[in-house]
Design a protein around this motif. Structure first.
Motif, short mmCIF file in Angstrom:
data_model
loop_
_atom_site.label_atom_id
_atom_site.label_comp_id
_atom_site.label_asym_id
_atom_site.label_seq_id
_atom_site.Cartn_x
_atom_site.Cartn_y
_atom_site.Cartn_z
N HIS A 156 0.82 -1.21 0.00
CA HIS A 156 0.00 0.00 0.00
C HIS A 156 0.86 1.26 0.00
CE1 HIS A 156 -3.57 -2.50 0.50
NE2 HIS A 156 -2.78 -3.23 1.28
N CYS A 165 -7.80 1.41 -4.35
CA CYS A 165 -7.26 0.18 -3.75
C CYS A 165 -8.33 -0.44 -2.86
CB CYS A 165 -6.01 0.53 -2.93
SG CYS A 165 -5.13 -0.89 -2.28
N CYS A 167 -8.14 -1.44 -0.02
CA CYS A 167 -8.00 -1.02 1.38
C CYS A 167 -8.79 0.25 1.67
CB CYS A 167 -6.53 -0.79 1.71
SG CYS A 167 -5.86 0.66 0.89
N HIS A 172 -2.27 2.90 -4.65
CA HIS A 172 -1.31 2.04 -3.97
C HIS A 172 -0.66 1.03 -4.92
CE1 HIS A 172 -3.54 2.96 0.04
NE2 HIS A 172 -2.95 4.00 -0.50
ZN ZN Z 1 -4.18 -0.02 -0.48
#
Ligand code: ZN
Length: 290
Positions: A156, A165, A167, A172
């Motif tokens: 990341h 991403c 997340c 990332h």
């Molecule tokens: Zn990420």
């Protein structure tokens, strides 16, 4: 003897480990729901099927974030509803054995440190190339944990683009180099598999795609080198086996690396492969990580 288990989104792989060797193995599917209760039952079943005679501890590698004391799961990538779930305590009550939890990439790094490519190294970076890019850092002979225990999320590292991403952030490294992205490209361009797509990397229709992917991974590697000055970068996970990956990466790394860091530390492919996280998890109980 210790038991190590690697919990993934699709399978639970485990083994009884002694002196760095897996003496007995088990592999069962992760329950379809992936919910904490069903998955905890499956983890218990895996341990019981291996047998607990002469077993000193159970270690589990998990794909996500853990509490700083490593007793609870804060959240897992791709497994729903795992929020502040006290997995270690629940399994200890059921198994009457000490249970240790750790991030799966950290387990892979511990396995490499004791029995694989990291043997004898005090400073290295571990990158697991699969659905995303897992990361772990060994610095001064210890896993780097960070203030909240979240250090090492090298997949990341932020790059200068805006792709979302999984997340929740944008830009990332793993948005450019991941099995999910490669599978998507296979579907788009009607190529049967990722290895086949990789074989076409010099093809004019695929060259730009792979150049971007290699740029993404090399940015992650180079930024890791600049931050941590490691002796080696160790790659594991399914995508680390793409033939010639290290040679293809070399010019991308050399181009980005600061002069004072040349020659670049070697990029090594894990010798433990998928066994690394299981072996690393098994030894969680054997020494202090910090
Ligand atoms: Zn990420």
């Amino acid at each position: 003897m210790r038991i190590g288990i690697d919990l993934g989104g699709h399978k639970i792989a485990g083994g009884k480990v002694e002196d760095g060797s897996i003496l007995q193995r088990i592999k069962i599917p992760t329950p379809d729901s992936r919910y904490p209760k069903d998955t905890t039952d499956a983890l218990e079943r895996a341990v019981r099927e291996l047998g607990t005679d002469e077993v000193r501890s159970v270690g589990i590698g998990l794909p996500g974030m853990l509490s700083v004391d490593r007793r609870s799961v804060i959240g897992l990538t791709n497994l729903p509803l795992w929020e502040n779930y006290p997995l270690a305590e629940i399994l200890e009550d059921r198994l009457s054995l000490p249970v240790y939890l750790e991030n799966d990439a950290n387990c892979a790094a511990l396995g490499e440190m004791r029995f694989g490519q990291g043997t004898g190294l005090s400073d290295f970076v571990m990158l697991t190339l699969g659905t995303g890019i897992g990361g772990a850092i060994v610095s001064g002979g210890k896993l780097l944990m960070g203030h909240r225990g979240l250090a090492g999320e090298l997949g990341h590292l932020a790059l200068l683009h805006r792709k979302p991403c999984k997340c929740g952030g944008i830009g990332h490294g793993e948005t450019l180099f991941s099995a999910d992205r490669f599978d998507g490209r296979c579907a788009e361009t009607k190529v049967a598999s990722v290895p086949e797509l990789w074989d076409l990397r010099k093809d004019v229709r695929q060259a730009q795609f792979w150049e971007e992917a290699l740029e993404g991974l090399s940015c992650v590697i180079v930024s890791s080198i600049h931050c941590l000055d490691p002796q080696a970068i160790i790659l594991s996970g399914g995508l680390s086996n793409l033939p010639g990956l290290v040679d293809e990466l070399a010019p991308f790394i050399d181009l980005r690396l600061a002069k004072s860091f040349h020659p670049a530390p070697p990029v090594l492919i894990s010798t433990l492969g998928g066994d690394g996280p299981v072996i690393g998890a098994a030894y969680l109980g054997s020494h202090s990580l910090r």
